[in-house]
Design a protein around this motif. Sequence first.
Motif, short mmCIF file in Angstrom:
data_model
loop_
_atom_site.label_atom_id
_atom_site.label_comp_id
_atom_site.label_asym_id
_atom_site.label_seq_id
_atom_site.Cartn_x
_atom_site.Cartn_y
_atom_site.Cartn_z
N GLU A 184 0.83 -1.21 0.00
CA GLU A 184 0.00 0.00 0.00
C GLU A 184 0.86 1.26 0.00
O GLU A 184 0.51 2.25 -0.64
N PHE A 185 1.97 1.22 0.71
CA PHE A 185 2.87 2.37 0.73
C PHE A 185 3.54 2.57 -0.62
O PHE A 185 3.70 3.68 -1.09
N LEU A 186 3.94 1.48 -1.26
CA LEU A 186 4.59 1.58 -2.57
C LEU A 186 3.60 2.00 -3.65
O LEU A 186 3.93 2.80 -4.53
N ASN A 187 2.39 1.45 -3.59
CA ASN A 187 1.39 1.75 -4.61
C ASN A 187 0.95 3.20 -4.57
O ASN A 187 0.48 3.74 -5.57
N GLY A 188 1.10 3.84 -3.44
CA GLY A 188 0.71 5.24 -3.31
C GLY A 188 1.70 6.20 -3.94
O GLY A 188 1.46 7.39 -4.02
N SER A 189 2.82 5.69 -4.42
CA SER A 189 3.85 6.54 -5.01
C SER A 189 4.03 6.20 -6.49
O SER A 189 3.99 5.04 -6.89
N ASN A 190 4.24 7.23 -7.29
CA ASN A 190 4.52 7.02 -8.71
C ASN A 190 6.01 7.12 -9.00
O ASN A 190 6.40 7.24 -10.15
N ASP A 191 6.82 7.07 -7.97
CA ASP A 191 8.26 7.23 -8.11
C ASP A 191 8.92 5.88 -8.39
O ASP A 191 8.97 5.02 -7.50
#
Length: 125
Positions: free
Chosen positions: A68-75
């Motif tokens: 969830e933390f990774l999916n929230g970023s487009n980086d």
Amino acid sequence: MRGKLSSRSHFSQKLFAPLFRTAKMSSTLQGTMEDLIKVFYHYSGKEGDKYKLNKKELKNMLQEELSEFLNGSNDPALVEKIMTGLDDNKDGEVDFQEFVVLVAALTVACNEFFVDCLKEKRGSN
């Protein structure tokens, strides 16, 4: 520094070994500590040092445990940035102590988010 860390680790082993051998983890906090240790060692050592996470192992852990933390970023360089930020001793790997810093920072951020949400909710009532 390695000598200090090694002697501190040896001291910790002597101090906590009886707890882990004889006591059942009964409290929520103790269980959470045990879970953190289990998660770290589940992902570490698949390649190389079994006491550290390399970049690939860290990425796998983040994708499986904190998606969830990774999916929230487009980086696309997010894992690289996390690795660089955590790798205090610049050895290209994340040891348990460095891993706990990540967990603590994310926990603090989550707490701040929930506190802010509660304050907003109370303010709108």
